[in-house]
Design a protein around this motif. Structure first.
Motif, PDB file in Angstrom:
ATOM      1  N   ARG A  31       0.911  -1.263   0.089  1.00 31.96           N
ATOM      2  CA  ARG A  31       0.051  -0.320  -0.190  1.00 31.96           C
ATOM      3  C   ARG A  31       1.071   1.241  -0.162  1.00 31.96           C
ATOM      4  O   ARG A  31       1.880   1.170   0.891  1.00 31.96           O
ATOM      5  CB  ARG A  31      -1.119   0.581   1.173  1.00 31.96           C
ATOM      6  CG  ARG A  31      -2.246   1.200   1.635  1.00 31.96           C
ATOM      7  CD  ARG A  31      -2.676   1.423   2.506  1.00 31.96           C
ATOM      8  NE  ARG A  31      -1.833   1.709   3.595  1.00 31.96           N
ATOM      9  CZ  ARG A  31      -1.942   1.994   5.123  1.00 31.96           C
ATOM     10  NH1 ARG A  31      -3.463   1.322   5.613  1.00 31.96           N
ATOM     11  NH2 ARG A  31      -1.109   1.873   5.573  1.00 31.96           N
ATOM     12  N   ALA A  32      -0.506   2.001  -0.497  1.00 28.33           N
ATOM     13  CA  ALA A  32       0.903   3.601  -0.878  1.00 28.33           C
ATOM     14  C   ALA A  32      -0.113   4.622  -0.381  1.00 28.33           C
ATOM     15  O   ALA A  32      -1.119   4.578  -1.261  1.00 28.33           O
ATOM     16  CB  ALA A  32       1.682   4.061  -1.867  1.00 28.33           C
ATOM     17  N   VAL A  51      -4.481  -3.091  -8.042  1.00 32.40           N
ATOM     18  CA  VAL A  51      -6.047  -3.033  -7.524  1.00 32.40           C
ATOM     19  C   VAL A  51      -6.658  -1.926  -7.577  1.00 32.40           C
ATOM     20  O   VAL A  51      -7.247  -1.255  -7.494  1.00 32.40           O
ATOM     21  CB  VAL A  51      -5.903  -3.997  -7.259  1.00 32.40           C
ATOM     22  CG1 VAL A  51      -5.812  -5.683  -6.971  1.00 32.40           C
ATOM     23  CG2 VAL A  51      -5.909  -3.610  -5.604  1.00 32.40           C
ATOM     24  N   SER A  52      -5.693  -0.990  -7.653  1.00 31.06           N
ATOM     25  CA  SER A  52      -6.290   0.882  -7.330  1.00 31.06           C
ATOM     26  C   SER A  52      -5.160   1.464  -7.140  1.00 31.06           C
ATOM     27  O   SER A  52      -4.344   2.001  -6.136  1.00 31.06           O
ATOM     28  CB  SER A  52      -6.388   1.437  -5.481  1.00 31.06           C
ATOM     29  OG  SER A  52      -6.855   2.238  -4.938  1.00 31.06           O
ATOM     30  N   GLY A  53      -5.385   2.604  -8.266  1.00 31.91           N
ATOM     31  CA  GLY A  53      -4.450   3.788  -8.120  1.00 31.91           C
ATOM     32  C   GLY A  53      -2.997   3.183  -9.055  1.00 31.91           C
ATOM     33  O   GLY A  53      -3.483   2.356 -10.309  1.00 31.91           O
ATOM     34  N   ALA A  91      -6.715   8.815  -2.652  1.00 27.86           N
ATOM     35  CA  ALA A  91      -6.458   7.748  -3.192  1.00 27.86           C
ATOM     36  C   ALA A  91      -5.473   7.203  -3.188  1.00 27.86           C
ATOM     37  O   ALA A  91      -4.142   7.344  -4.354  1.00 27.86           O
ATOM     38  CB  ALA A  91      -5.914   8.582  -5.110  1.00 27.86           C
ATOM     39  N   PRO A  92      -5.895   6.133  -2.784  1.00 27.92           N
ATOM     40  CA  PRO A  92      -4.435   5.366  -1.652  1.00 27.92           C
ATOM     41  C   PRO A  92      -4.207   3.873  -2.738  1.00 27.92           C
ATOM     42  O   PRO A  92      -5.085   3.820  -3.951  1.00 27.92           O
ATOM     43  CB  PRO A  92      -4.681   4.855  -0.759  1.00 27.92           C
ATOM     44  CG  PRO A  92      -6.125   4.938  -0.930  1.00 27.92           C
ATOM     45  CD  PRO A  92      -7.083   5.572  -1.896  1.00 27.92           C
ATOM     46  N   LEU A  93      -2.983   3.504  -3.053  1.00 30.69           N
ATOM     47  CA  LEU A  93      -2.513   3.021  -4.473  1.00 30.69           C
ATOM     48  C   LEU A  93      -1.974   1.485  -3.167  1.00 30.69           C
ATOM     49  O   LEU A  93      -1.813   1.330  -2.518  1.00 30.69           O
ATOM     50  CB  LEU A  93      -0.786   2.633  -5.249  1.00 30.69           C
ATOM     51  CG  LEU A  93      -0.199   1.699  -5.516  1.00 30.69           C
ATOM     52  CD1 LEU A  93       0.312   2.498  -6.809  1.00 30.69           C
ATOM     53  CD2 LEU A  93       0.342   0.792  -5.155  1.00 30.69           C
ATOM     54  N   TYR A  94      -3.267   0.272  -4.315  1.00 34.00           N
ATOM     55  CA  TYR A  94      -2.895  -1.016  -3.430  1.00 34.00           C
ATOM     56  C   TYR A  94      -2.174  -2.038  -4.782  1.00 34.00           C
ATOM     57  O   TYR A  94      -2.833  -2.203  -5.814  1.00 34.00           O
ATOM     58  CB  TYR A  94      -4.549  -1.418  -2.830  1.00 34.00           C
ATOM     59  CG  TYR A  94      -5.061  -0.811  -1.547  1.00 34.00           C
ATOM     60  CD1 TYR A  94      -4.535  -1.261  -0.230  1.00 34.00           C
ATOM     61  CD2 TYR A  94      -5.901   0.434  -2.005  1.00 34.00           C
ATOM     62  CE1 TYR A  94      -4.892  -0.689   1.121  1.00 34.00           C
ATOM     63  CE2 TYR A  94      -6.037   0.979  -0.498  1.00 34.00           C
ATOM     64  CZ  TYR A  94      -5.596   0.350   0.861  1.00 34.00           C
ATOM     65  OH  TYR A  94      -5.962   0.485   2.264  1.00 34.00           O
TER      66      TYR A  94
END
Length: 290
Positions: A31-32, A51-53, A91-94
């Motif tokens: 995660r970021a 899956v996100s970002g 808007a986190p990155l996963y």
């Protein structure tokens, strides 16, 4: 979309930014929640699925931006820069990091060849054989979701993890980047073997003539084929692997001299010169900045 299901599934297992171990073989979550510029990194053979970002990787000036529409395939160890310049709390990155086991990949590649029709698509292939992007197709999405569903049941994980990792590898080999990934793990790929040798022996003297000899090629042919595969000459590649590995160690808190020695430098002044030429900062400035 299955990517959204995967995010909902992995989010409860991630409690901080960075990598999170899962207990599944070769599988980590990450995660970021803040923007991070692209910095030196060394990717081992792996697939990285967002899956996100979105996430970025830069190889020799070529930028790869990937999100939940494409995943990154890096079937050989590679020095590059990587970052998450668009991540934020809002808007986190996963994502999921999957190490690629050479033995299993080789076994699957051979089984696919013996089946007579590997069924690997070659359209929309990556720009370079050393790294590339592949479309999230249904087979890959389903295999990844099935693997990650084991996180919530220890018994299922103990019994089924190896089978489902193998299923995911098969989905990768059947995907858009399947041919170049399979070629990278093929027993006849002398360049891939050379890269593996470099990665495992950074602390030892590395001769281009020796690498060419190990590949059973002349120096000129080896140089050309190596650059075709990695976009870098063998000398550039070895230096980038050493300096990127040292930069990562320094950022983790290693003393500068130890980081230099660990990657094969015997001269502290030469290490400092090469480091500053590559990154625009001295090793000590880098240490303070990171």
């Amino acid at each position: 979309m299955l990517q959204d299901q995967i995010r909902n599934h992995i989010e409860p297992f991630i409690h901080q930014d960075g990598l999170t171990e899962t207990g599944l073989p070769g599988v980590q979550l990450f995660r970021a929640t803040e923007a991070l510029p692209c910095v030196p990194a060394v990717y081992d053979p792996s697939v990285i699925a967002i899956v996100s970002g979105s996430k970025e990787a830069v190889l020799d000036g070529k930028r790869f931006v990937y999100d939940k529409s494409q995943y990154l395939c890096c079937p050989t160890s590679l020095p590059l820069k990587a970052g998450t310049p668009k991540a934020s709390l809002e808007a986190p990155l996963y994502g999921v990091f999957i190490s690629l086991n050479a033995r299993i990949m080789n076994e699957l590649s051979l089984e696919m060849e013996n089946a007579g029709n590997p069924g690997i698509r070659t359209d929309g292939g990556p720009s370079y054989r050393a790294i590339g992007l592949s479309r999230w197709d249904e087979r890959f999405s389903d295999a990844l979701l099935r693997l990650l569903s084991l996180l919530s049941n220890e018994m299922d994980a103990a019994v089924l993890a190896d089978v489902r990792v193998r299923e995911l590898y098969y989905a990768i080999l059947k995907g858009d980047a399947g041919q170049f990934v399979r070629d990278s793990f093929g027993v006849g790929n002398a360049i891939a073997r050379s890269i593996a040798h470099v990665s495992s022996n950074l602390d030892r003297p590395l001769s281009i003539d020796d690498l060419a000899g190990r590949a059973h090629m002349s120096r000129a042919v080896f140089h050309r084929k190596f650059k075709d595969a990695t976009t870098m000459s063998p000398i550039q590649f070895v230096k980038s692997m050493r300096l990127n590995s040292a930069a990562m160690r320094i950022a983790e808190g290693y003393p500068v001299n130890q980081a230099a020695t660990d990657v094969g430098y015997v001269s502290a002044s030469q290490f400092s010169r090469d480091f500053k030429r590559m990154y625009g900062q001295s090793p000590r400035q880098w240490s303070l900045a990171n």
